[in-house]
Design a protein around this motif. Structure first.
Motif, PDB file in Angstrom:
ATOM      1  N   TYR A   1       0.827  -1.211   0.000  1.00  0.00           N
ATOM      2  CA  TYR A   1       0.000   0.000   0.000  1.00  0.00           C
ATOM      3  C   TYR A   1       0.859   1.257   0.000  1.00  0.00           C
ATOM      4  O   TYR A   1       0.591   2.208  -0.750  1.00  0.00           O
ATOM      5  CB  TYR A   1      -0.924  -0.002   1.222  1.00  0.00           C
ATOM      6  CG  TYR A   1      -1.757   1.243   1.339  1.00  0.00           C
ATOM      7  CD1 TYR A   1      -2.881   1.428   0.538  1.00  0.00           C
ATOM      8  CD2 TYR A   1      -1.416   2.244   2.234  1.00  0.00           C
ATOM      9  CE1 TYR A   1      -3.642   2.581   0.630  1.00  0.00           C
ATOM     10  CE2 TYR A   1      -2.170   3.403   2.332  1.00  0.00           C
ATOM     11  CZ  TYR A   1      -3.285   3.564   1.532  1.00  0.00           C
ATOM     12  OH  TYR A   1      -4.026   4.719   1.627  1.00  0.00           O
TER      13      TYR A   1
ATOM     14  N   GLU B   1       0.970   3.974  -3.021  1.00  0.00           N
ATOM     15  CA  GLU B   1       0.664   5.388  -2.808  1.00  0.00           C
ATOM     16  C   GLU B   1       1.822   6.280  -3.236  1.00  0.00           C
ATOM     17  O   GLU B   1       1.603   7.404  -3.713  1.00  0.00           O
ATOM     18  CB  GLU B   1       0.322   5.636  -1.337  1.00  0.00           C
ATOM     19  CG  GLU B   1      -1.049   5.125  -0.941  1.00  0.00           C
ATOM     20  CD  GLU B   1      -2.143   5.689  -1.842  1.00  0.00           C
ATOM     21  OE1 GLU B   1      -2.408   6.906  -1.785  1.00  0.00           O
ATOM     22  OE2 GLU B   1      -2.710   4.913  -2.629  1.00  0.00           O
TER      23      GLU B   1
ATOM     24  N   SER C   1      -8.003   4.327  -3.139  1.00  0.00           N
ATOM     25  CA  SER C   1      -7.032   4.012  -2.099  1.00  0.00           C
ATOM     26  C   SER C   1      -7.725   3.739  -0.770  1.00  0.00           C
ATOM     27  O   SER C   1      -7.309   2.852  -0.014  1.00  0.00           O
ATOM     28  CB  SER C   1      -6.037   5.168  -1.940  1.00  0.00           C
ATOM     29  OG  SER C   1      -5.263   5.332  -3.105  1.00  0.00           O
TER      30      SER C   1
ATOM     31  N   LEU D   1      -7.453   0.254   1.183  1.00  0.00           N
ATOM     32  CA  LEU D   1      -6.965   0.208   2.564  1.00  0.00           C
ATOM     33  C   LEU D   1      -7.986  -0.438   3.488  1.00  0.00           C
ATOM     34  O   LEU D   1      -7.623  -1.189   4.406  1.00  0.00           O
ATOM     35  CB  LEU D   1      -6.638   1.623   3.042  1.00  0.00           C
ATOM     36  CG  LEU D   1      -5.918   1.736   4.390  1.00  0.00           C
ATOM     37  CD1 LEU D   1      -4.595   0.986   4.355  1.00  0.00           C
ATOM     38  CD2 LEU D   1      -5.693   3.190   4.751  1.00  0.00           C
TER      39      LEU D   1
END
Length: 484
Positions: free
Chosen positions: A137, A141, A174, A178
């Motif tokens: 993650y 990002e 995102s 998450l």
């Protein structure tokens, strides 16, 4: 843990940081580029910072060569293999070629541009070796946030609007991704990809696990611009700087696909306790191919056409993930490398169009006769994007569809046959919009006599990329041996 064991454990971790020498080289080099931006300005600064960034890439490539030990490191968070090293070299080569786009002077004059390019490379290099979902993650990002900024680096209103749209959709995806990761951690107690299937308790309702996987998949599908998560793509491609768009259309996509293959291979052990994700991804692949190719038929703007083309290619690349075999993965990697060269050459041609004030495909009328070198070279690239011989695109599609056909024969799953037939059909559809450019270049007459020029430097670099496209056909066995 005893004190001696703890000291030994920490010492081992510190020693394993040597595996991150290429990544640390990029981090230090990017900071040096920012510092040089404070010293050098104007055209001199552009040349110095580009040369310095290329030097950083050379050092990173040399650092990759020093790592010869395979296996996991840093407590299993990252992994190293010969294929990962080869992909890092491919990423570095693509970065160097993008930095040499002639018509990106405005972006290159800003030190942040080189820094952002290096950060996308850093994130992509982490994505292909990550074994932990949390680090995945963070790496994703890093790539995403720098991509949002790069799209807005065109410094005009449309670029800012496209960057904001990209950011808003990206923030939503995102968040969903998450949330899916947090659910997976709550259900399994681990973020390690290899342990995911081993730690899942099978005595609870798997609805939550299916929900977690769906949310995770949505985040990944957005990054790959698959339907219906592709809305941001055409505007971002059209408004963003051509060099930056060429870059983010290849590197993040390849890196995410490599991770996604390993992730889906890990969760395949959970079947039949989870949804059959292969059916879902097959439907998205076919839908992306049809939406991308049919939408591209109506585009007169070259960058929007390539945006929809990229959506279709994302669907095609997913075949390697759906197949799930070692042959399918090899075909996926080979296709990704060839697609990188093809896409780079196509955007290099678009860069030349923008340099001469040509905004539409119809504006190319008659230029193939006037400047035959550029016309012939872009025709070769477009033929490769279709997947016709004698180009690397043909070899790549042959390998990918061969792996799909082998899997169909082995499993006798009807959806694989449909995927095979519809994939071939979409390759035929792409022929119509890709060859519109050669049609206007050579078969249409030019109504206006506006000056159009091409420099020897541009022809040389275009020829280099086109040569790579041809080499991947005539020496495909060499490339295959180099990768694997």
């Amino acid at each position: 843990m005893k004190q001696t064991e703890f000291i030994a454990y920490v010492t081992q971790l510190i020693g394993e940081f040597g595996y991150l020498l290429p990544e640390m080289t990029l981090i230090v080099g990017s900071l040096v580029v920012i510092l040089f931006d404070l010293i050098y300005k104007g055209q001199q600064g552009q040349i110095v910072k580009t040369a310095l960034t290329l030097m950083v890439l050379v050092l990173a490539a040399c650092a990759v060569a020093t790592i010869t030990v395979d296996g996991s490191f840093l407590n299993g968070v990252l992994a190293q293999s010969a294929l990962i090293r080869n992909l890092k070299w491919f990423f570095i080569l693509m970065t160097a070629l993008v930095l040499l786009f002639p018509n990106s002077k405005i972006q290159s004059s800003k030190g942040e541009y080189h820094y952002l390019i290096l950060m996308v490379l850093l994130g992509a290099m982490f994505l292909i070796q990550v074994q932990n979902l949390l680090l995945f993650y963070v790496s994703l990002e890093l790539v995403s946030i720098t991509s949002y900024v790069l799209i807005a680096f065109s410094f005009h209103r449309k670029g800012f609007e496209a960057g904001i749209k990209y950011l808003l959709f990206g923030a939503m995806s995102s968040g969903l991704l998450l949330y899916g990761l947090s659910l997976m951690y709550g259900l399994t107690g681990s973020l390690d990809i290899q342990q995911l299937s081993e730690l899942v308790m099978l005595d609870y309702d798997t609805t939550w696990l299916n929900m977690a996987l769906l949310l995770f998949f949505v985040g990944v599908f957005f990054k790959l611009a698959l339907i219906p998560f592709h809305i941001w793509s055409p505007d971002a491609y059209e408004a963003g700087p051509t060099a930056a768009v060429a870059y983010i259309s290849v590197l993040p996509k390849v890196a995410i696909l490599v991770f996604f293959y390993h992730f889906t291979s890990a969760i395949s052990n959970l079947e039949p306790n989870i949804i059959d994700w292969r059916y879902m991804i097959s439907a998205l692949a076919v839908g992306s191919m049809f939406v991308g190719n049919l939408s591209a038929l109506w585009q007169n703007n070259a960058k929007r056409m390539l945006a929809y083309s990229s959506i279709a290619h994302s669907g095609t690349l997913l075949i390697g993930v759906i197949v799930g075999t070692s042959f399918g993965f090899q075909a996926l990697i080979f296709y990704s490398v060839v697609y990188g060269f093809m896409n780079l050459a196509a955007f290099y041609f678009v860069d030349w169009m923008e340099e001469n004030g040509i905004e539409t495909i119809s504006g190319l009328a008659g230029l193939g006769v006037k400047i035959p070198t550029m016309g012939v070279m872009i025709t070769v690239v477009l033929i490769s994007l279709v997947g016709l011989p004698p180009t690397g695109g043909f070899t790549a599609k042959l390998l990918l569809f061969s792996s799909l056909w082998d899997t169909y024969l082995a499993t006798d799953q009807s959806y694989l046959l449909w995927l095979f037939v519809l994939g071939i059909l979409n390759s035929a559809i792409s022929l119509f919009y890709y060859l519109r450019i050669p049609y206007y270049l050579f078969l249409k007459s030019r109504n206006e006599d506006s000056p159009v020029s091409v420099t020897a430097t541009r022809v040389t670099w275009m020829a280099v990329v086109v040569a790579l496209v041809l080499v991947t056909f005539f020496a495909s066995d060499v490339l295959f041996a180099m990768l694997f």
